[in-house]
Design a protein around this motif. Sequence first.
Motif, PDB file in Angstrom:
ATOM      1  N   THR A 120      48.397  37.918  27.097  1.00 17.78           N
ATOM      2  CA  THR A 120      49.105  36.915  27.889  1.00 17.78           C
ATOM      3  C   THR A 120      48.437  36.821  29.262  1.00 17.78           C
ATOM      4  O   THR A 120      47.694  37.728  29.663  1.00 17.78           O
ATOM      5  N   PRO A 121      48.710  35.752  30.019  1.00 17.66           N
ATOM      6  CA  PRO A 121      48.091  35.631  31.349  1.00 17.66           C
ATOM      7  C   PRO A 121      48.388  36.816  32.265  1.00 17.66           C
ATOM      8  O   PRO A 121      47.498  37.298  32.971  1.00 17.66           O
ATOM      9  N   GLY A 122      49.633  37.295  32.245  1.00 22.57           N
ATOM     10  CA  GLY A 122      49.988  38.407  33.113  1.00 22.57           C
ATOM     11  C   GLY A 122      49.244  39.682  32.782  1.00 22.57           C
ATOM     12  O   GLY A 122      48.754  40.395  33.669  1.00 22.57           O
ATOM     13  N   TYR A 123      49.160  39.977  31.503  1.00 18.96           N
ATOM     14  CA  TYR A 123      48.455  41.186  31.052  1.00 18.96           C
ATOM     15  C   TYR A 123      46.973  41.073  31.370  1.00 18.96           C
ATOM     16  O   TYR A 123      46.350  42.017  31.876  1.00 18.96           O
ATOM     17  N   ALA A 124      46.386  39.904  31.073  1.00 16.79           N
ATOM     18  CA  ALA A 124      44.961  39.695  31.331  1.00 16.79           C
ATOM     19  C   ALA A 124      44.649  39.823  32.824  1.00 16.79           C
ATOM     20  O   ALA A 124      43.645  40.431  33.213  1.00 16.79           O
ATOM     21  N   ARG A 125      45.504  39.262  33.656  1.00 20.89           N
ATOM     22  CA  ARG A 125      45.273  39.308  35.101  1.00 20.89           C
ATOM     23  C   ARG A 125      45.307  40.752  35.603  1.00 20.89           C
ATOM     24  O   ARG A 125      44.455  41.167  36.401  1.00 20.89           O
ATOM     25  N   GLU A 126      46.271  41.511  35.143  1.00 18.42           N
ATOM     26  CA  GLU A 126      46.376  42.902  35.572  1.00 18.42           C
ATOM     27  C   GLU A 126      45.159  43.705  35.123  1.00 18.42           C
ATOM     28  O   GLU A 126      44.599  44.514  35.872  1.00 18.42           O
ATOM     29  N   LEU A 127      44.721  43.457  33.892  1.00 16.54           N
ATOM     30  CA  LEU A 127      43.578  44.179  33.345  1.00 16.54           C
ATOM     31  C   LEU A 127      42.294  43.843  34.095  1.00 16.54           C
ATOM     32  O   LEU A 127      41.509  44.726  34.468  1.00 16.54           O
ATOM     33  N   LEU A 128      42.059  42.553  34.328  1.00 20.34           N
ATOM     34  CA  LEU A 128      40.841  42.125  35.018  1.00 20.34           C
ATOM     35  C   LEU A 128      40.838  42.554  36.478  1.00 20.34           C
ATOM     36  O   LEU A 128      39.791  42.899  37.038  1.00 20.34           O
ATOM     37  N   ALA A 129      42.008  42.529  37.103  1.00 19.63           N
ATOM     38  CA  ALA A 129      42.101  42.970  38.498  1.00 19.63           C
ATOM     39  C   ALA A 129      41.786  44.462  38.609  1.00 19.63           C
ATOM     40  O   ALA A 129      41.150  44.899  39.576  1.00 19.63           O
ATOM     41  N   ALA A 130      42.205  45.227  37.618  1.00 15.16           N
ATOM     42  CA  ALA A 130      41.903  46.660  37.614  1.00 15.16           C
ATOM     43  C   ALA A 130      40.403  46.902  37.504  1.00 15.16           C
ATOM     44  O   ALA A 130      39.899  47.939  37.943  1.00 15.16           O
ATOM     45  N   GLY A 131      39.695  45.937  36.918  1.00 17.67           N
ATOM     46  CA  GLY A 131      38.247  46.037  36.804  1.00 17.67           C
ATOM     47  C   GLY A 131      37.508  45.576  38.038  1.00 17.67           C
ATOM     48  O   GLY A 131      36.268  45.576  38.057  1.00 17.67           O
ATOM     49  N   GLY A 132      38.242  45.147  39.090  1.00 21.80           N
ATOM     50  CA  GLY A 132      37.616  44.799  40.356  1.00 21.80           C
ATOM     51  C   GLY A 132      37.554  43.319  40.668  1.00 21.80           C
ATOM     52  O   GLY A 132      37.105  42.939  41.757  1.00 21.80           O
ATOM     53  N   LEU A 133      37.996  42.445  39.755  1.00 24.22           N
ATOM     54  CA  LEU A 133      37.959  41.011  40.029  1.00 24.22           C
ATOM     55  C   LEU A 133      39.108  40.623  40.950  1.00 24.22           C
ATOM     56  O   LEU A 133      40.192  41.214  40.895  1.00 24.22           O
ATOM     57  N   GLU A 137      37.405  34.198  41.334  1.00 23.79           N
ATOM     58  CA  GLU A 137      36.739  34.731  40.146  1.00 23.79           C
ATOM     59  C   GLU A 137      37.761  35.307  39.175  1.00 23.79           C
ATOM     60  O   GLU A 137      37.634  35.147  37.953  1.00 23.79           O
ATOM     61  N   LEU A 138      38.794  35.949  39.688  1.00 23.69           N
ATOM     62  CA  LEU A 138      39.857  36.477  38.840  1.00 23.69           C
ATOM     63  C   LEU A 138      40.573  35.336  38.128  1.00 23.69           C
ATOM     64  O   LEU A 138      40.813  35.396  36.913  1.00 23.69           O
ATOM     65  N   ASP A 139      40.940  34.278  38.876  1.00 24.04           N
ATOM     66  CA  ASP A 139      41.607  33.117  38.274  1.00 24.04           C
ATOM     67  C   ASP A 139      40.738  32.498  37.175  1.00 24.04           C
ATOM     68  O   ASP A 139      41.229  32.122  36.111  1.00 24.04           O
ATOM     69  N   LYS A 140      39.450  32.397  37.441  1.00 26.54           N
ATOM     70  CA  LYS A 140      38.516  31.801  36.485  1.00 26.54           C
ATOM     71  C   LYS A 140      38.452  32.600  35.195  1.00 26.54           C
ATOM     72  O   LYS A 140      38.472  32.032  34.091  1.00 26.54           O
ATOM     73  N   GLN A 141      38.396  33.926  35.322  1.00 29.39           N
ATOM     74  CA  GLN A 141      38.290  34.769  34.140  1.00 29.39           C
ATOM     75  C   GLN A 141      39.592  34.793  33.338  1.00 29.39           C
ATOM     76  O   GLN A 141      39.566  34.865  32.106  1.00 29.39           O
TER      77      GLN A 141
END
Length: 276
Positions: A120-133, A137-141
């Motif tokens: 889901t968007p929320g899960y993906a955002r949390e995961l990608l943010a943990a990776g440094g985005l 760039e975070l919104d795009k990914q």
Amino acid sequence: MPQRRLISGRSQEPRQRFAEELRRLRVERKLSLRQLGERVGWDWSLFGKMEKGETISSPEVVQALDTFYGTPGLLLALWELAAGDKSQFKERYRRYMTLEAEAVSLWHFAVSVLPGLLQTPGYARELLAAGGLKGEELDKQVDARMERRELLDGQDAPPFRTILSEAVLRDASHCREQLEYLAEIAERPNVAIQVLQLGMGIHGLVSTDVMFLRLLSGRTVAYTESAHQGELVEENVSVERLQRAYDAVRDLALPPAESRKFILRMLEEVPCDPSI
């Protein structure tokens, strides 16, 4: 940007240097790829792909080459540098994404995080943010990952099966929306979700996430991910080895109907208000 080269003329890019050294050693011994395969005991086509830089294969194969060429540790050291070269990840992943879009069926195992196709968007955002985005760039990914989910939509969507480690679900349990989405998508006719419960013991994929893609040609390729790298696996022997490990894990997992009930029971444990 052109690759940097020293006076020797050899590439300074780890993956390309590894491929160059493999070819140099074989040519010096005046061996064909087929002859090399016969002497080392591996499929000769694998060595061709390694020399082209299409795959770095596994440490077992490289160690066998080190032994054959009498270069103890040299090729394995170059392999480790190639495997750790993060600049190669995006290129390999782009090729994987192309193959994923062409796949006629997909099956997957998750030991660490949910597959992008189910996020889901929320899960993906949390995961990608943990990776440094962060930021744009975070919104795009996140948007790009949500677009990937369209692969499983529509009448012509390919069949998709995933085996999720219970640990993955526990990590996602703080996100009620994510669990609800898993329970919902599990009812689609082309999607099968199985849960591998904790305590099932050691298995062949204990530290590896893997996605198998069956292509229109009938060929199957795999993409594996560990904590530090991803690797596209196309060589038949290696893919078959991964498939056998996957089949063993599937035998241990709950069937789809029981798995959906498992997810629903987890949902009952999650507060409706995520701030609670």
